[in-house]
Write a protein that holds these residues in place. Structure first.
Motif, PDB file in Angstrom:
ATOM      1  N   ALA A   1      -8.339  -6.492  11.036  1.00  0.00           N
ATOM      2  CA  ALA A   1      -9.096  -6.608   9.804  1.00  0.00           C
ATOM      3  C   ALA A   1      -8.582  -5.609   8.774  1.00  0.00           C
ATOM      4  O   ALA A   1      -8.162  -4.506   9.091  1.00  0.00           O
ATOM      5  N   LYS A   2      -8.616  -6.045   7.526  1.00  0.00           N
ATOM      6  CA  LYS A   2      -8.205  -5.171   6.437  1.00  0.00           C
ATOM      7  C   LYS A   2      -9.300  -4.160   6.144  1.00  0.00           C
ATOM      8  O   LYS A   2     -10.468  -4.398   6.388  1.00  0.00           O
ATOM      9  N   LYS A   3      -8.904  -3.063   5.574  1.00  0.00           N
ATOM     10  CA  LYS A   3      -9.846  -2.029   5.167  1.00  0.00           C
ATOM     11  C   LYS A   3     -10.263  -2.271   3.726  1.00  0.00           C
ATOM     12  O   LYS A   3      -9.606  -3.008   2.984  1.00  0.00           O
TER      13      LYS A   3
ATOM     14  N   GLN B   1      -7.217  -3.122  -3.866  1.00  0.00           N
ATOM     15  CA  GLN B   1      -5.946  -3.246  -4.566  1.00  0.00           C
ATOM     16  C   GLN B   1      -5.713  -4.653  -5.106  1.00  0.00           C
ATOM     17  O   GLN B   1      -4.809  -4.859  -5.906  1.00  0.00           O
TER      18      GLN B   1
ATOM     19  N   THR C   1     -16.718  -8.672   6.845  1.00  0.00           N
ATOM     20  CA  THR C   1     -15.651  -8.858   5.862  1.00  0.00           C
ATOM     21  C   THR C   1     -16.212  -9.428   4.570  1.00  0.00           C
ATOM     22  O   THR C   1     -15.865  -8.971   3.475  1.00  0.00           O
TER      23      THR C   1
ATOM     24  N   GLU D   1     -10.100 -14.490  -1.517  1.00  0.00           N
ATOM     25  CA  GLU D   1     -10.379 -13.887  -0.209  1.00  0.00           C
ATOM     26  C   GLU D   1     -11.832 -14.121   0.212  1.00  0.00           C
ATOM     27  O   GLU D   1     -12.116 -14.364   1.379  1.00  0.00           O
TER      28      GLU D   1
ATOM     29  N   GLN E   1     -10.029  -0.322   1.208  1.00  0.00           N
ATOM     30  CA  GLN E   1      -9.040   0.122   0.232  1.00  0.00           C
ATOM     31  C   GLN E   1      -7.948  -0.923   0.035  1.00  0.00           C
ATOM     32  O   GLN E   1      -7.393  -1.043  -1.052  1.00  0.00           O
ATOM     33  N   ASP E   2      -7.659  -1.709   1.069  1.00  0.00           N
ATOM     34  CA  ASP E   2      -6.696  -2.801   0.923  1.00  0.00           C
ATOM     35  C   ASP E   2      -7.237  -3.876  -0.007  1.00  0.00           C
ATOM     36  O   ASP E   2      -6.502  -4.425  -0.829  1.00  0.00           O
ATOM     37  N   TYR E   3      -8.512  -4.183   0.124  1.00  0.00           N
ATOM     38  CA  TYR E   3      -9.121  -5.195  -0.730  1.00  0.00           C
ATOM     39  C   TYR E   3      -9.265  -4.703  -2.171  1.00  0.00           C
ATOM     40  O   TYR E   3      -9.206  -5.476  -3.102  1.00  0.00           O
TER      41      TYR E   3
END
Length: 75
Positions: free
Chosen positions: A2-4, A10, A51, A19, A6-8
């Motif tokens: 899973a993305k964090k 950006q 998410t 997303e 902070q990734d989202y």
């Protein structure tokens, strides 16, 4: 994996909306698999909900920041 958050953060607004839509589709698929007893990883449901919450929180933060900028400009 899973993305964090902070990734989202950006991502631009259009990609963030995309997303969110994809996360809702994934959740729908997982719920359908759960209902038909085909879901093997029950933790995936929790991850999908988190998410979505993470993405919607980032979107709301951006909305509030934009409102604050408008208020600053007008007042």
């Amino acid at each position: 994996m899973a993305k964090k958050a902070q990734d989202y953060r950006q991502l631009d607004d259009a990609r963030l909306d995309h997303e969110i839509n994809e996360a809702y589709r994934a959740l729908f698929t997982l719920r359908f698999q759960h209902a038909s007893r085909q879901l093997e990883n029950y933790r995936a449901l929790r991850e999908a909900r988190r998410t979505i919450a993470r993405l919607r929180t980032i979107k709301r933060e951006r909305q509030l920041a934009a409102l604050a900028e408008q208020e600053k400009a007008h007042g």
